[in-house]
Design a protein around this motif. Structure first.
Motif, PDB file in Angstrom:
ATOM      1  N   ILE A   1       0.713  -1.421   0.029  1.00  0.00           N
ATOM      2  CA  ILE A   1       0.061   0.123  -0.058  1.00  0.00           C
ATOM      3  C   ILE A   1       0.808   1.116  -0.032  1.00  0.00           C
ATOM      4  O   ILE A   1       1.729   1.398   0.844  1.00  0.00           O
ATOM      5  N   THR A   2       0.464   2.145  -0.770  1.00  0.00           N
ATOM      6  CA  THR A   2       1.352   3.357  -0.954  1.00  0.00           C
ATOM      7  C   THR A   2       0.252   4.538  -1.043  1.00  0.00           C
ATOM      8  O   THR A   2      -0.716   4.325  -1.431  1.00  0.00           O
ATOM      9  N   PRO A   3       0.837   5.924  -0.762  1.00  0.00           N
ATOM     10  CA  PRO A   3      -0.203   7.012  -0.902  1.00  0.00           C
ATOM     11  C   PRO A   3      -0.507   7.214  -2.609  1.00  0.00           C
ATOM     12  O   PRO A   3       0.713   7.062  -3.296  1.00  0.00           O
TER      13      PRO A   3
ATOM     14  N   TRP B   1      -2.311   7.599   4.118  1.00  0.00           N
ATOM     15  CA  TRP B   1      -2.924   8.564   3.534  1.00  0.00           C
ATOM     16  C   TRP B   1      -2.114   9.804   4.148  1.00  0.00           C
ATOM     17  O   TRP B   1      -2.085  10.952   3.357  1.00  0.00           O
ATOM     18  N   ASN B   2      -1.599  10.016   5.380  1.00  0.00           N
ATOM     19  CA  ASN B   2      -0.975  10.999   5.837  1.00  0.00           C
ATOM     20  C   ASN B   2       0.462  10.864   6.062  1.00  0.00           C
ATOM     21  O   ASN B   2       1.037  11.568   6.815  1.00  0.00           O
TER      22      ASN B   2
ATOM     23  N   VAL C   1      -5.197   6.053  -1.732  1.00  0.00           N
ATOM     24  CA  VAL C   1      -3.959   4.947  -1.564  1.00  0.00           C
ATOM     25  C   VAL C   1      -4.209   3.984  -2.763  1.00  0.00           C
ATOM     26  O   VAL C   1      -5.313   3.685  -3.404  1.00  0.00           O
ATOM     27  N   ILE C   2      -2.972   3.542  -3.027  1.00  0.00           N
ATOM     28  CA  ILE C   2      -2.785   2.339  -4.086  1.00  0.00           C
ATOM     29  C   ILE C   2      -2.546   1.136  -3.338  1.00  0.00           C
ATOM     30  O   ILE C   2      -1.409   1.098  -2.618  1.00  0.00           O
TER      31      ILE C   2
ATOM     32  N   LEU D   1     -11.246  11.609   4.794  1.00  0.00           N
ATOM     33  CA  LEU D   1     -10.061  11.997   5.617  1.00  0.00           C
ATOM     34  C   LEU D   1      -9.846  13.466   5.221  1.00  0.00           C
ATOM     35  O   LEU D   1      -9.302  14.175   6.076  1.00  0.00           O
ATOM     36  N   VAL D   2     -10.225  13.822   4.011  1.00  0.00           N
ATOM     37  CA  VAL D   2      -9.718  15.337   3.660  1.00  0.00           C
ATOM     38  C   VAL D   2     -10.267  16.299   4.235  1.00  0.00           C
ATOM     39  O   VAL D   2     -11.520  16.345   4.739  1.00  0.00           O
TER      40      VAL D   2
END
Length: 657
Positions: free
Chosen positions: A142-144, A267-268, A277-278, A372-373
């Protein structure tokens, strides 16, 4: 709501090959929610093409969240096989020639719910069983999902994603000074051109409407704006390879069980705009078996949160003064439920927007929030008389305009600037609680206006200010704990809030110099350290002089600081004195892990070979030219095996569990 397109937006639409009259485009974009659901797939496709063209050109007509969660979803509902949905959304640079990409670049399938993520994982499991892959080896990374400008760097040229097969050559971005994040090496493949959120908010938000304007300027053939050039020189604008992103990796079962926790953490995890997220499978055999559609890889998915949108009435607009003196307009709203939270306030971009858009008491705005934004005011539906302050709400000094921003010029005696500096100090130390905004505000009202003065207070002093006996004793104990609990020296230095001197920059400086010596460093001394350009070094040098008196008073109270430099030399660590660069694909651990381990053994870590580099550790797939170049500079070149043997010989064999 009536949308009026600007000439630059219409130029972007025409350059993208969308043949439509301005009045027709405006009418489509002005369609209300009821009309939207009644729109034909043809109209929805036109809206999406217009939105995509303007977004890529840096003059968006809607947010990415609104584009994805409303218009794309509605087209998927009406016409799931629509050609627009099955092709890679183009990222054109209109003044550049189209060239074939060295590697195919695709879009990513999107999910908006946990159920969709579960279905994607089910597909992975099904495919894994079909190729007899042990499910304990079915891992997910998992990456942003960076919200920047997608590009591909093959080491010689930089390409836009284009249509996934052909893009444009934008190597000129590197000629303008664009760097790889963390001074990494060229040739790292796919990534995004991005700008730090904190830098944009601090330095560019008053001059550019959004980060997309900056990204478009970097890749354009036109002369670059000096402010954007400065951001490039300060390494705030970078090319961020996907392979370098912070990540979580684990078995698919753990991924599903901890999805919310992982989502929040990733995410953060970066100081760049993120719109999701990917998630991707890591097993190469599985990836090859699952393959891809014309648009996206089947083994990869992007999780994005649906945007909630509401029309909200503004009750008033109030100013807030930051520790840099900038006044931020905050709209107080009629309480509205969005994405599971009740929203009663939202930050307006800057006071230039307040004035131009008519944000004031009684204005009706469109509010957008995606999971979350932080909620954003997307547009103004009904204007009102703008509310522009004439004085700082904290010290009542007359405010001044700088571009689209209002500033309080009273840098020395403005309580808000000083209060926020103190809050920043305790927050950055991170080893105590109790000194939040409300406590600091109360101290200020009683005349306590510096960090040093706070540390001089005893329990009786706190009680005289108005705190209870128990609270006063707790605050004194917290102050004592902050001095006795060990913290890194770079965290202590960063806590004083010098512009451009965050935690990372502080750590780099203190790897080379003792903390007590930083005030004697010249601009040239700072430039000598990897990662500091002349502009940032000058800003840091000036900022250090401004805080020197307060710093020395506080430092003299006796904090338990762990020295970044002496901790290496005093223990006679095996790599002390070495500056090491790792390159290529490593076998015994991921490159970041090996860098971290080398750092613990006393080494300074570089991202590219310079005159200061002493050792270049090479993994697989390293070009002979790079090795020869390092040798010419007198750098010792070692294979991964030779490096590990050297560490083992020092009885400090690293582990990569």
């Amino acid at each position: 709501m009536d949308i009026k397109l600007t000439e630059s937006q219409m130029a972007a639409i025409r350059n993208a090959g969308v043949d439509i009259e301005k009045s027709r485009a405006q009418a489509l974009l002005s369609t209300d929610e009821v009309g939207l659901w009644a729109s034909s797939p043809e109209d929805l496709t036109l809206i999406l093409k217009i939105a995509n063209a303007t977004y890529r050109a840096g003059v968006p007509v809607m947010t990415d969240a609104k584009y994805d969660s409303i218009y794309v979803r509605e087209l998927e509902r009406q016409d799931p096989s629509n050609e627009f949905l099955t092709a890679v959304e183009p990222e054109p640079v209109f003044e550049s020639k189209t060239v074939e990409l060295p590697k195919r670049m695709l879009s990513t399938e999107k999910a908006y719910s946990a159920e969709e993520i579960q279905r994607w994982v089910n597909r992975l499991v099904k495919a894994a069983k079909e190729i007899d892959l042990d499910l304990t080896d079915l891992n997910i990374r998992i990456t942003p999902k960076l919200d920047g400008y997608a590009a591909y760097d093959d080491g010689k040229k930089l390409y836009t994603r284009g249509d996934g097969f052909k893009g444009q050559d934008i190597t000129r971005a590197f000629k303008k000074g664009l760097k790889i994040v963390d001074d990494g090496e060229r040739g790292s493949g796919a990534g995004e051109i991005v700008i730090k959120k904190s830098y944009f908010d601090e330095n560019l938000s008053g001059y550019f409407e959004n980060a997309r304007n900056v990204q478009a300027s970097i890749i354009s053939e036109k002369k670059i704006d000096p402010k954007i050039q400065k951001a490039i020189d300060d390494k705030a604008c970078v090319f961020y390879p996907f392979s370098s992103l912070p990540s979580w990796q684990g078995n698919y079962k753990e991924f599903l069980e901890k999805f919310s926790e992982i989502l929040d953490s990733i995410w953060n995890s970066v100081d760049y705009e993120v719109d999701g997220v990917i998630a991707e499978a890591t097993n190469e055999a599985l990836k090859q078996y699952m393959g891809s559609t014309r648009k996206s890889h089947r083994w990869q998915i992007a999780y994005k949160v649906n945007a909630d949108i509401a029309k909200v009435v503004v009750k008033e607009v109030i100013p807030q003064t930051s520790r840099t003196g900038k006044l931020t307009p905050v709209a107080i709203l009629e309480p509205t439920k969005l994405s599971g939270a009740t929203i009663s306030r939202a930050t307006v971009h800057h006071y230039g927007m307040v004035k131009a858009k008519g944000v004031g008491r009684g204005a009706v705005v469109e509010l957008v929030r995606s999971g979350l934004v932080i909620p954003k005011i997307e547009s103004v539906i009904e204007k009102a008389k703008p509310e522009i302050p004439e004085e700082c709400p904290s010290c009542h000094s007359h405010v001044v305009w700088d571009g689209d921003n209002l500033f309080c010029p009273n840098t020395t005696n403005c309580p808000a600037q000083a209060e926020n500096t103190i809050v920043h100090f305790f927050k950055t130390l991170g080893n105590v609680d109790g000194f939040g905004p409300k406590v600091v505000e109360k101290l200020f009202e009683s005349g306590v206006s510096s960090i040093y003065e706070i540390y001089r207070l005893n329990s009786e002093d706190f009680q005289k200010i108005g705190f209870g006996k128990k609270t006063s004793e707790n605050l004194v104990n917290q102050l004592l704990a902050s001095r006795t609990i060990e913290i890194q020296d770079w965290r202590f230095l960063a806590a004083f809030g010098v512009p451009r001197l965050g935690e990372g920059s502080s750590e780099r400086i203190l790897e080379h110099h003792q903390i007590k010596d930083v005030f004697g460093l010249s601009v040239n001394d700072l430039i000598e350290i990897d990662g500091f350009a002349e502009i940032s070094a000058t800003t840091i040098s000036e900022g250090l002089q401004n805080i020197e008196k307060e710093f020395k008073l506080v430092y003299g109270l006796g904090f338990n600081l762990k020295s970044s430099r002496t901790s290496k030399s005093s223990e006679n660590l095996p790599l002390d004195g070495h500056s090491i660069v790792f390159t290529g694909s490593m076998e015994h651990g991921a490159r970041p892990e090996m860098e971290q381990e080398a750092k613990k053994l006393g080494a300074n870590i570089g991202k590219s070979v310079t005159s200061k580099t002493t050792v270049l550790v090479t993994g697989k797939n390293v070009g002979e030219k790079k090795i020869a170049s390092a040798s010419e500079k007198g750098v010792r070149v070692m294979s991964e095996a030779e490096y590990l043997a050297m560490i083992k010989a020092s009885d400090s064999n690293p582990s990569y569990d």
